[in-house]
Design a protein around this motif. Structure first.
Motif, PDB file in Angstrom:
ATOM      1  N   MET A   1      -2.181 -10.968   1.872  1.00  0.00           N
ATOM      2  CA  MET A   1      -2.584  -9.583   1.447  1.00  0.00           C
ATOM      3  C   MET A   1      -4.156  -9.352   1.705  1.00  0.00           C
ATOM      4  N   ALA A   2      -4.975 -10.393   1.521  1.00  0.00           N
ATOM      5  CA  ALA A   2      -6.401 -10.300   1.879  1.00  0.00           C
ATOM      6  C   ALA A   2      -6.818  -9.709   3.296  1.00  0.00           C
ATOM      7  N   TYR A   3      -5.939 -10.167   4.244  1.00  0.00           N
ATOM      8  CA  TYR A   3      -6.255  -9.702   5.570  1.00  0.00           C
ATOM      9  C   TYR A   3      -5.614  -8.383   5.824  1.00  0.00           C
ATOM     10  N   ILE A   4      -4.665  -8.007   5.314  1.00  0.00           N
ATOM     11  CA  ILE A   4      -3.942  -6.458   5.212  1.00  0.00           C
ATOM     12  C   ILE A   4      -5.087  -5.697   4.717  1.00  0.00           C
ATOM     13  N   LEU A   5      -5.691  -5.844   3.562  1.00  0.00           N
ATOM     14  CA  LEU A   5      -6.832  -5.288   3.080  1.00  0.00           C
ATOM     15  C   LEU A   5      -7.910  -5.258   3.998  1.00  0.00           C
ATOM     16  N   PHE A   6      -8.250  -6.599   4.566  1.00  0.00           N
ATOM     17  CA  PHE A   6      -9.361  -6.409   5.543  1.00  0.00           C
ATOM     18  C   PHE A   6      -9.228  -5.339   6.657  1.00  0.00           C
ATOM     19  N   ILE A   7      -8.172  -5.386   7.180  1.00  0.00           N
ATOM     20  CA  ILE A   7      -7.750  -4.452   8.384  1.00  0.00           C
ATOM     21  C   ILE A   7      -7.782  -2.994   7.900  1.00  0.00           C
ATOM     22  N   LEU A   8      -7.305  -2.727   6.814  1.00  0.00           N
ATOM     23  CA  LEU A   8      -7.075  -1.140   6.241  1.00  0.00           C
ATOM     24  C   LEU A   8      -8.670  -0.940   6.189  1.00  0.00           C
ATOM     25  N   ILE A   9      -9.415  -1.594   5.375  1.00  0.00           N
ATOM     26  CA  ILE A   9     -10.626  -1.378   4.912  1.00  0.00           C
ATOM     27  C   ILE A   9     -11.569  -0.955   6.305  1.00  0.00           C
ATOM     28  N   SER A  15     -13.840   4.972  10.363  1.00  0.00           N
ATOM     29  CA  SER A  15     -13.503   6.337  10.903  1.00  0.00           C
ATOM     30  C   SER A  15     -14.438   7.268   9.927  1.00  0.00           C
ATOM     31  N   SER A  16     -15.113   6.538   8.828  1.00  0.00           N
ATOM     32  CA  SER A  16     -15.920   7.495   8.166  1.00  0.00           C
ATOM     33  C   SER A  16     -17.184   8.130   8.869  1.00  0.00           C
ATOM     34  N   PHE A  17     -17.569   7.632   9.746  1.00  0.00           N
ATOM     35  CA  PHE A  17     -18.875   7.936  10.386  1.00  0.00           C
ATOM     36  C   PHE A  17     -18.613   9.358  11.149  1.00  0.00           C
ATOM     37  N   THR A 219     -13.842   6.793   0.609  1.00  0.00           N
ATOM     38  CA  THR A 219     -14.511   6.459  -0.501  1.00  0.00           C
ATOM     39  C   THR A 219     -13.485   5.897  -1.534  1.00  0.00           C
ATOM     40  N   GLY A 220     -12.497   6.885  -2.113  1.00  0.00           N
ATOM     41  CA  GLY A 220     -11.604   6.531  -3.257  1.00  0.00           C
ATOM     42  C   GLY A 220     -10.752   5.347  -2.963  1.00  0.00           C
ATOM     43  N   VAL A 221     -10.000   5.266  -1.882  1.00  0.00           N
ATOM     44  CA  VAL A 221      -9.031   4.452  -1.487  1.00  0.00           C
ATOM     45  C   VAL A 221      -9.565   3.117  -1.323  1.00  0.00           C
ATOM     46  N   ALA A 222     -10.484   3.173  -0.272  1.00  0.00           N
ATOM     47  CA  ALA A 222     -11.188   2.217   0.328  1.00  0.00           C
ATOM     48  C   ALA A 222     -12.089   1.258  -0.580  1.00  0.00           C
ATOM     49  N   THR A 223     -12.837   1.928  -1.332  1.00  0.00           N
ATOM     50  CA  THR A 223     -13.898   1.264  -2.214  1.00  0.00           C
ATOM     51  C   THR A 223     -13.186   0.571  -3.293  1.00  0.00           C
ATOM     52  N   TYR A 224     -11.891   0.955  -3.783  1.00  0.00           N
ATOM     53  CA  TYR A 224     -11.014   0.217  -4.616  1.00  0.00           C
ATOM     54  C   TYR A 224     -10.573  -1.026  -3.815  1.00  0.00           C
ATOM     55  N   MET A 225     -10.005  -0.988  -2.656  1.00  0.00           N
ATOM     56  CA  MET A 225      -9.652  -2.073  -2.029  1.00  0.00           C
ATOM     57  C   MET A 225     -10.707  -3.100  -1.794  1.00  0.00           C
ATOM     58  N   PHE A 226     -11.845  -2.509  -1.292  1.00  0.00           N
ATOM     59  CA  PHE A 226     -12.913  -3.232  -1.154  1.00  0.00           C
ATOM     60  C   PHE A 226     -13.377  -4.039  -2.409  1.00  0.00           C
ATOM     61  N   VAL A 227     -13.659  -3.602  -3.502  1.00  0.00           N
ATOM     62  CA  VAL A 227     -13.761  -4.342  -4.821  1.00  0.00           C
ATOM     63  C   VAL A 227     -12.840  -5.409  -5.096  1.00  0.00           C
ATOM     64  N   ILE A 245     -16.335  -2.447  11.571  1.00  0.00           N
ATOM     65  CA  ILE A 245     -16.499  -1.233  11.615  1.00  0.00           C
ATOM     66  C   ILE A 245     -17.224  -0.648  12.930  1.00  0.00           C
ATOM     67  N   PRO A 246     -18.209  -1.518  13.323  1.00  0.00           N
ATOM     68  CA  PRO A 246     -18.776  -0.853  14.386  1.00  0.00           C
ATOM     69  C   PRO A 246     -17.905  -0.650  15.729  1.00  0.00           C
ATOM     70  N   VAL A 247     -16.767  -1.422  15.846  1.00  0.00           N
ATOM     71  CA  VAL A 247     -15.705  -1.345  17.021  1.00  0.00           C
ATOM     72  C   VAL A 247     -15.159   0.192  16.767  1.00  0.00           C
ATOM     73  N   VAL A 248     -14.599   0.411  15.470  1.00  0.00           N
ATOM     74  CA  VAL A 248     -13.961   1.614  15.069  1.00  0.00           C
ATOM     75  C   VAL A 248     -14.875   2.740  15.418  1.00  0.00           C
ATOM     76  N   ALA A 249     -16.015   2.551  14.720  1.00  0.00           N
ATOM     77  CA  ALA A 249     -17.251   3.840  14.960  1.00  0.00           C
ATOM     78  C   ALA A 249     -17.209   3.992  16.473  1.00  0.00           C
ATOM     79  N   LEU A 250     -17.382   2.846  17.302  1.00  0.00           N
ATOM     80  CA  LEU A 250     -17.769   3.104  18.813  1.00  0.00           C
ATOM     81  C   LEU A 250     -16.371   3.849  19.306  1.00  0.00           C
ATOM     82  N   ILE A 251     -15.292   3.554  18.929  1.00  0.00           N
ATOM     83  CA  ILE A 251     -14.036   4.104  19.705  1.00  0.00           C
ATOM     84  C   ILE A 251     -14.137   5.734  18.988  1.00  0.00           C
TER      85      ILE A 251
END
Length: 283
Positions: A1-9, A15-17, A219-227, A245-251
């Motif tokens: 579960m931790a790795y699933i959260l890691f990937i989703l976050i 994508s937020s940038f 902000t909402g969903v990802a912040t909860y998953m991160f905490v 995050i930089p990889v996704v932002a670069l794409i």
């Protein structure tokens, strides 16, 4: 579960940038920060009401929540959209990769937690790659002041992550996330209304959709998953999302026709290798 959260976050925050960039076509940075915080808080408040109907917060938590809101939300939520509007989503998104290194710096004195050899090697390797990205920014004539301002954002995230693990580990992640975002929105919204006019132009629909996605998911969903990830696996493990995050932002920057250098691609490849190295100690 931790790795699933890691990937989703990683995917959501990466994508937020680009969403900040599109939102800045109409809204100012303070308005973007306020709207994303309020959107996230509303989503989490509804979730709390539906799932457990118990806020789990009391007056004793008011000061620490206010403190973390200032450090980890109000400052970076405002600064990052401003920098993205000036220098692009890809480059500024890469600076978030400093979080793991700074998390180690804070975790050692605050939590008395030392990284494993592989974690330390992975973090240092990633830091070298980020230094390459930093030098690339200087070559593009981005002012040093703006670069250092971008560095303060990951520093604030790292400190807040460690503070939460040390002082707020008994609070429900859902309630804590909602409290942090509510406090942030209440502080920033009046300032945004008073200080920033909305530029009603042809990009209004795109900007509104971008802010909505930024608030609900980034902000909402990802912040909860991160905490939740911080509480389950610790701030260093959670902070390693900053290397994806930089990889996704670069794409996303490349898709949006931003200038991407071969040096940046090389650095991002090194960052990915650093993640594999650091997380291999968890297997």
């Amino acid at each position: 579960m931790a790795y699933i959260l890691f990937i989703l976050i990683s995917l959501i925050w990466g994508s937020s940038f680009i969403l900040m960039k599109k939102a800045s076509l109409v809204f100012g940075p303070i308005s973007i920060a306020a709207l994303r915080a309020i959107g996230g808080a509303v989503v989490l408040a509804i979730t709390i009401k539906l799932v457990k109907n118990n806020w789990g917060l009391n007056r004793n938590l008011l000061l620490p929540i206010a403190f973390i809101s200032i450090v980890a939300n109000i400052f970076p939520y405002t600064v990052l959209p401003h920098l993205v509007s000036l220098y692009g989503s890809a480059f500024i998104g890469m600076m978030i990769g400093l979080v793991p290194f700074m998390t180690i710096l804070f975790s050692i004195p605050m939590l008395k937690v030392w990284p494993t050899k592989l974690q330390a090697a992975g973090v240092v390797s990633g830091l070298v790659c980020l230094a390459i990205i930093f030098s690339d920014g200087l070559q593009r004539s981005i002012p040093a002041g703006s670069l250092f301002l971008a560095i303060f954002a990951p520093a604030s995230y790292s400190f807040a992550n460690t503070f939460i693990k040390k002082n707020l580990s008994t609070v429900s992640p859902l309630s804590l996330s909602c409290g942090l975002l509510t406090m942030t929105g209440l502080v920033l919204l009046p300032i945004a209304v008073a200080a920033e006019p909305v530029d009603l132009n042809e990009n209004l629909s795109l900007a509104v959709i971008s802010v909505a996605l930024l608030g609900i998911f980034c902000t909402g969903v990802a912040t909860y998953m991160f905490v939740r990830l911080i509480k389950d696996r610790g701030p260093l493990f959670a902070g390693m999302v900053a290397y994806v995050i930089p990889v996704v932002a670069l794409i996303w920057g490349w898709i949006d026709s931003e200038s991407i250098s071969s040096l940046q691609i090389f650095a991002v490849a090194g960052i990915v290798a650093s993640i594999v190295m650091a997380h291999s100690s968890d297997s």
